[in-house]
Write a protein that holds these residues in place. Structure first.
Motif, PDB file in Angstrom:
ATOM      1  N   TYR A   1       0.750  -1.391   0.359  1.00 28.65           N
ATOM      2  CA  TYR A   1      -0.361   0.139  -0.087  1.00 28.65           C
ATOM      3  C   TYR A   1       0.666   1.043  -0.248  1.00 28.65           C
ATOM      4  O   TYR A   1       0.749   2.283  -0.288  1.00 28.65           O
ATOM      5  N   ILE A   2       1.613   1.296   0.501  1.00 31.99           N
ATOM      6  CA  ILE A   2       2.738   2.232   0.932  1.00 31.99           C
ATOM      7  C   ILE A   2       3.992   2.203  -1.168  1.00 31.99           C
ATOM      8  O   ILE A   2       3.629   3.274  -0.799  1.00 31.99           O
ATOM      9  N   TYR A   3       4.050   1.267  -1.480  1.00 34.78           N
ATOM     10  CA  TYR A   3       4.680   1.606  -2.492  1.00 34.78           C
ATOM     11  C   TYR A   3       3.207   2.108  -3.515  1.00 34.78           C
ATOM     12  O   TYR A   3       3.242   3.148  -4.218  1.00 34.78           O
ATOM     13  N   VAL A   4       2.789   2.226  -3.408  1.00 43.94           N
ATOM     14  CA  VAL A   4       0.993   2.012  -4.590  1.00 43.94           C
ATOM     15  C   VAL A   4       1.247   4.027  -4.077  1.00 43.94           C
ATOM     16  O   VAL A   4       0.397   4.933  -5.160  1.00 43.94           O
ATOM     17  N   CYS A   5       1.099   3.912  -2.683  1.00 42.74           N
ATOM     18  CA  CYS A   5       0.952   5.766  -2.329  1.00 42.74           C
ATOM     19  C   CYS A   5       1.764   6.104  -3.227  1.00 42.74           C
ATOM     20  O   CYS A   5       1.530   7.325  -3.752  1.00 42.74           O
ATOM     21  N   PHE A   6       3.386   5.890  -3.254  1.00 39.08           N
ATOM     22  CA  PHE A   6       3.928   6.493  -3.993  1.00 39.08           C
ATOM     23  C   PHE A   6       4.140   6.470  -5.525  1.00 39.08           C
ATOM     24  O   PHE A   6       3.868   7.616  -6.276  1.00 39.08           O
ATOM     25  N   ILE A   7       3.362   5.716  -6.249  1.00 40.07           N
ATOM     26  CA  ILE A   7       2.868   5.993  -7.491  1.00 40.07           C
ATOM     27  C   ILE A   7       1.842   6.504  -7.947  1.00 40.07           C
ATOM     28  O   ILE A   7       1.362   7.586  -8.763  1.00 40.07           O
TER      29      ILE A   7
ATOM     30  N   TYR B   1       1.418   9.643 -10.432  1.00 36.68           N
ATOM     31  CA  TYR B   1       0.522   9.884 -11.230  1.00 36.68           C
ATOM     32  C   TYR B   1      -0.149  11.239 -11.003  1.00 36.68           C
ATOM     33  O   TYR B   1      -0.608  11.945 -12.308  1.00 36.68           O
ATOM     34  N   ILE B   2      -0.715  11.827  -9.935  1.00 38.17           N
ATOM     35  CA  ILE B   2      -1.350  13.450  -9.594  1.00 38.17           C
ATOM     36  C   ILE B   2      -0.008  13.903  -9.989  1.00 38.17           C
ATOM     37  O   ILE B   2      -0.544  14.703 -10.940  1.00 38.17           O
ATOM     38  N   GLU B   3       1.480  14.081  -9.890  1.00 42.54           N
ATOM     39  CA  GLU B   3       1.891  15.491 -10.671  1.00 42.54           C
ATOM     40  C   GLU B   3       2.122  14.753 -12.013  1.00 42.54           C
ATOM     41  O   GLU B   3       2.163  15.730 -12.547  1.00 42.54           O
TER      42      GLU B   3
ATOM     43  N   ASP C   1      -7.826  17.116 -13.434  1.00 38.94           N
ATOM     44  CA  ASP C   1      -8.478  15.848 -13.270  1.00 38.94           C
ATOM     45  C   ASP C   1      -7.180  14.882 -12.476  1.00 38.94           C
ATOM     46  O   ASP C   1      -7.951  14.387 -11.357  1.00 38.94           O
ATOM     47  N   TRP C   2      -6.172  15.794 -11.950  1.00 40.97           N
ATOM     48  CA  TRP C   2      -5.179  15.457 -10.145  1.00 40.97           C
ATOM     49  C   TRP C   2      -6.871  15.580  -9.290  1.00 40.97           C
ATOM     50  O   TRP C   2      -6.217  14.780  -8.265  1.00 40.97           O
ATOM     51  N   ILE C   3      -7.605  16.271  -8.998  1.00 44.87           N
ATOM     52  CA  ILE C   3      -8.255  15.959  -8.111  1.00 44.87           C
ATOM     53  C   ILE C   3      -8.523  14.880  -7.616  1.00 44.87           C
ATOM     54  O   ILE C   3      -8.932  14.445  -6.335  1.00 44.87           O
ATOM     55  N   ARG C   4      -9.221  14.657  -8.858  1.00 42.33           N
ATOM     56  CA  ARG C   4     -10.182  12.863  -8.671  1.00 42.33           C
ATOM     57  C   ARG C   4      -9.008  12.223  -7.730  1.00 42.33           C
ATOM     58  O   ARG C   4      -9.691  10.734  -7.364  1.00 42.33           O
ATOM     59  N   ALA C   5      -7.679  12.148  -8.973  1.00 41.45           N
ATOM     60  CA  ALA C   5      -6.530  10.797  -8.239  1.00 41.45           C
ATOM     61  C   ALA C   5      -6.261  10.959  -6.716  1.00 41.45           C
ATOM     62  O   ALA C   5      -6.436  10.204  -6.386  1.00 41.45           O
ATOM     63  N   ALA C   6      -6.510  12.211  -6.375  1.00 41.32           N
ATOM     64  CA  ALA C   6      -5.921  12.812  -4.813  1.00 41.32           C
ATOM     65  C   ALA C   6      -6.614  11.588  -4.000  1.00 41.32           C
ATOM     66  O   ALA C   6      -5.934  11.626  -2.677  1.00 41.32           O
ATOM     67  N   VAL C   7      -7.577  10.882  -3.811  1.00 39.20           N
ATOM     68  CA  VAL C   7      -7.928  10.175  -2.886  1.00 39.20           C
ATOM     69  C   VAL C   7      -7.573   8.992  -3.009  1.00 39.20           C
ATOM     70  O   VAL C   7      -7.026   8.062  -1.902  1.00 39.20           O
TER      71      VAL C   7
END
Length: 172
Positions: free
Chosen positions: A102-108, A112-114, A130-136
């Motif tokens: 989960y921590i690794y996926v957080c970094f990924i 993606y957001i960046e 679109d990054w706002i949708r992905a922020a969650v």
């Protein structure tokens, strides 16, 4: 440690409200859109976009909540046949691997957001970045990682086998 558990309880309460509100809003919005299409022959342009955003919110907010309640997917055919002590250490190992994943996926997700920010991509109907949708997404995986970390702690400290911080293997 008591402060840690109080913060966890507050996060759980907020998550429950987010999940309940998200599902109710999504249902209401999409029902209104169906009624609008059938009665007025006109669809709300932003309904699908908002519905998709709410679906993302509910899905990724629910990760930590499911881990807390012990409602995540488990395959227990072999696990249940093992002695209690082995089950306990296996649960700690599984929780650690899941937490690390989960921590690794957080970094990924942050990458993606960046990337999405750099592209300047916006949604079609609302023109929302679109990054706002992905922020969650990283928030959900981060909360899930915290729950699995807490599951590690509780399984090390307590004699019972916990499959979630609120649920023992016996179902209590």
């Amino acid at each position: 440690m008591k402060l840690f558990w109080k913060i966890d309880d507050l996060i759980a309460l907020i998550t429950e409200w987010v999940l309940a509100s998200g599902v109710l809003l999504m249902a209401g919005l999409l029902i209104c859109n169906v009624v609008s299409r059938k009665i007025f022959m006109k669809s709300m342009a932003s309904a699908d976009e908002l519905g998709g955003s709410l679906l993302i919110l509910v899905t990724f907010s629910g990760i930590g909540y499911a881990a807390r309640k012990g409602r995540h997917i488990r395959m227990t055919a072999i696990f249940d046949t093992l002695p209690h002590k082995v089950q306990k250490w296996l649960m700690v190992f599984i929780s650690f691997v899941t937490m690390a994943t989960y921590i690794y996926v957080c970094f990924i997700a942050f990458e993606y957001i960046e990337y999405t920010k750099m592209l300047g991509k916006v949604t079609s109907a609302l023109q929302m970045p679109d990054w706002i949708r992905a922020a969650v997404v990283p928030v959900g995986f981060g909360l899930g990682a915290i729950q699995y970390f807490m599951n590690i702690i509780i399984n090390i400290k307590e004699p019972e086998l916990y499959i979630g911080t609120e649920k023992t293997a016996g179902g209590e």
